[in-house]
Design a protein around this motif. Structure first.
Motif, short mmCIF file in Angstrom:
data_model
loop_
_atom_site.label_atom_id
_atom_site.label_comp_id
_atom_site.label_asym_id
_atom_site.label_seq_id
_atom_site.Cartn_x
_atom_site.Cartn_y
_atom_site.Cartn_z
N VAL A 18 95.01 -2.99 7.05
CA VAL A 18 94.59 -3.78 8.21
C VAL A 18 94.03 -2.87 9.30
O VAL A 18 93.00 -3.17 9.92
CB VAL A 18 95.77 -4.61 8.75
CG1 VAL A 18 95.38 -5.31 10.06
CG2 VAL A 18 96.23 -5.64 7.73
N LEU A 19 94.69 -1.75 9.54
CA LEU A 19 94.26 -0.85 10.61
C LEU A 19 92.81 -0.40 10.43
O LEU A 19 92.07 -0.25 11.41
CB LEU A 19 95.16 0.39 10.65
CG LEU A 19 96.59 0.21 11.14
CD1 LEU A 19 97.31 1.55 11.16
CD2 LEU A 19 96.63 -0.44 12.49
N ARG A 20 92.40 -0.20 9.21
CA ARG A 20 91.04 0.30 8.96
C ARG A 20 89.96 -0.70 9.36
O ARG A 20 88.78 -0.33 9.46
CB ARG A 20 90.90 0.67 7.48
CG ARG A 20 91.73 1.89 7.10
CD ARG A 20 91.68 2.20 5.61
NE ARG A 20 92.50 3.37 5.32
CZ ARG A 20 93.80 3.34 5.08
NH1 ARG A 20 94.44 2.18 5.10
NH2 ARG A 20 94.47 4.44 4.85
N THR A 21 90.34 -1.94 9.61
CA THR A 21 89.35 -2.96 9.98
C THR A 21 89.25 -3.17 11.49
O THR A 21 88.42 -3.96 11.94
CB THR A 21 89.71 -4.31 9.34
OG1 THR A 21 90.90 -4.85 9.96
CG2 THR A 21 89.96 -4.16 7.84
N LEU A 22 90.06 -2.48 12.28
CA LEU A 22 90.16 -2.78 13.70
C LEU A 22 89.11 -2.03 14.51
O LEU A 22 88.81 -0.86 14.25
CB LEU A 22 91.55 -2.44 14.23
CG LEU A 22 92.73 -3.13 13.54
CD1 LEU A 22 94.03 -2.77 14.26
CD2 LEU A 22 92.54 -4.63 13.50
N ASP A 23 88.57 -2.72 15.53
CA ASP A 23 87.67 -2.07 16.47
C ASP A 23 88.34 -1.94 17.82
O ASP A 23 89.50 -2.33 18.00
CB ASP A 23 86.33 -2.82 16.56
CG ASP A 23 86.50 -4.28 16.98
OD1 ASP A 23 87.51 -4.61 17.64
OD2 ASP A 23 85.61 -5.09 16.66
N ALA A 113 75.67 13.30 14.08
CA ALA A 113 75.51 12.29 15.12
C ALA A 113 74.79 11.06 14.60
O ALA A 113 74.95 9.96 15.12
CB ALA A 113 74.75 12.88 16.30
N GLY A 114 73.97 11.23 13.55
CA GLY A 114 73.25 10.08 13.03
C GLY A 114 74.10 9.18 12.16
O GLY A 114 73.68 8.09 11.80
N SER A 115 75.29 9.62 11.80
CA SER A 115 76.18 8.82 10.97
C SER A 115 76.82 7.72 11.81
O SER A 115 77.09 7.91 12.99
CB SER A 115 77.28 9.69 10.36
OG SER A 115 76.72 10.73 9.60
N PRO A 116 77.08 6.57 11.21
CA PRO A 116 77.74 5.51 11.97
C PRO A 116 79.13 5.95 12.40
O PRO A 116 79.85 6.60 11.63
CB PRO A 116 77.81 4.35 10.96
CG PRO A 116 77.70 4.99 9.61
CD PRO A 116 76.82 6.19 9.81
N PRO A 117 79.53 5.64 13.63
CA PRO A 117 80.85 6.07 14.11
C PRO A 117 81.97 5.38 13.35
O PRO A 117 81.83 4.24 12.91
CB PRO A 117 80.84 5.64 15.59
CG PRO A 117 79.85 4.52 15.65
CD PRO A 117 78.80 4.85 14.64
N SER A 118 83.06 6.09 13.16
CA SER A 118 84.22 5.49 12.50
C SER A 118 84.84 4.45 13.40
O SER A 118 84.85 4.58 14.62
CB SER A 118 85.26 6.57 12.19
OG SER A 118 84.74 7.53 11.30
N ARG A 119 85.35 3.40 12.79
CA ARG A 119 86.10 2.42 13.57
C ARG A 119 87.33 3.09 14.17
O ARG A 119 87.97 3.91 13.50
CB ARG A 119 86.54 1.25 12.69
CG ARG A 119 85.44 0.24 12.35
CD ARG A 119 86.00 -0.85 11.47
NE ARG A 119 85.01 -1.88 11.22
CZ ARG A 119 84.88 -2.99 11.97
NH1 ARG A 119 85.67 -3.15 13.01
NH2 ARG A 119 83.97 -3.88 11.69
N PRO A 120 87.68 2.74 15.40
CA PRO A 120 88.91 3.31 15.99
C PRO A 120 90.13 3.11 15.11
O PRO A 120 91.00 3.97 15.02
CB PRO A 120 89.03 2.56 17.32
CG PRO A 120 87.63 2.18 17.67
CD PRO A 120 86.96 1.87 16.36
N GLY A 121 90.15 1.97 14.42
CA GLY A 121 91.29 1.70 13.56
C GLY A 121 91.42 2.67 12.40
O GLY A 121 92.52 2.90 11.90
N ALA A 122 90.31 3.27 11.97
CA ALA A 122 90.37 4.22 10.87
C ALA A 122 91.15 5.46 11.26
O ALA A 122 91.89 6.03 10.45
CB ALA A 122 88.96 4.59 10.42
N VAL A 123 90.99 5.90 12.51
CA VAL A 123 91.75 7.05 13.00
C VAL A 123 93.24 6.70 13.06
O VAL A 123 94.09 7.50 12.67
CB VAL A 123 91.23 7.48 14.39
CG1 VAL A 123 92.07 8.63 14.95
CG2 VAL A 123 89.77 7.89 14.30
#
Length: 245
Positions: A18-23, A113-123
């Motif tokens: 679930v955490l990996r889906t959170l923004d 920098a050109g890569s899409p940022p990780s979702r905060p939930g992934a961290v």
């Protein structure tokens, strides 16, 4: 031990998914655990899930004094203790957010920098995974009858303290699901461990019609119990575990 270990593994693994889906907006939502946001509550759960690894590095305190029911049944959270718990979660939440920001800056500096940022939930998920997996590794490295001392001073066997961690992750998972407007994700193995703890392993009256999720919600105050429901419990001689904190 195997049932409790499986419940802890399954519930933590589900929460990590679930955490990996959170923004960021998800993490800023309020929860029923005032004054915590979703991020704060997750920090509290992460700390609780990882606590046993540190406890197992300490000296064996002597014989066990309480089981999981006794741990929750004793009043522990006096105002000053509760205030410290609230602040600790906020500090931990800020630590994880700072680490996420630094990781994003590091990625930009290294040319990604050109890569899409990780979702905060992934961290958060990565940090949480490290914590609960470290707990299971520590549990597996010690005898099942190993005794630890909790931060409240209770001497408990590892299986009994791990049972309290299943409760923490599972019940607060219900709080997180509610705050996120998602269906509850409580796993069957965790629901069994928590339900048996709440009822002392006794079967509920059939006319209540409660499944384990309903039992957990009603026993922990997430849903109200009607007078008729309480009367049915009383008639069957069942006293649900009341959380002292």
């Amino acid at each position: 031990m195997s049932v409790v270990r499986s419940a802890f593994h399954d519930e933590c693994d589900r929460l990590g998914t679930v955490l990996r889906t959170l923004d960021r907006a998800d993490l800023d939502r309020p929860t029923r655990c005032t004054p915590w946001t979703v991020a704060d509550l997750l920090a509290h759960v992460r700390t609780g899930a990882g606590r046993l690894a540190d406890m197992l590095r300490a000296t064996v305190p002597g014989p066990a004094e309480v089981d999981a029911a006794g741990y929750f049944g004793a009043a522990k959270f006096l105002p000053e203790v509760d205030a410290a718990r609230v602040e600790s979660a906020r500090v931990e939440s800020a630590r994880v957010e700072s680490a996420r920001v630094e990781a994003a800056r590091g990625g930009a500096a290294s040319g990604s920098a050109g890569s899409p940022p990780s979702r905060p939930g992934a961290v958060l998920a990565a940090d949480f995974d490290r914590a609960w997996r470290a707990t299971l590794a520590a549990v597996d490295a010690h005898p099942a009858d190993r005794v630890v001392r909790t931060r409240h001073g209770d001497a408990m066997t590892v299986p009994e303290f791990l049972r309290t961690r299943v409760v923490e992750v599972g019940v607060h998972g219900l709080d997180l699901a509610e705050a996120l407007d998602r269906p509850p994700w409580l796993t069957p193995t965790a629901a069994r461990v928590i339900g048996d703890l709440l009822t002392g392993g006794r079967a509920l009256p059939a006319d209540l019609g409660w499944d384990r999720l309903t039992l957990i919600r009603k026993a922990t105050g997430r849903s109200p119990r009607s007078r008729a429901e309480q009367d049915a419990l009383d008639a069957a001689g069942i006293r649900l575990l009341a959380f002292g904190g």
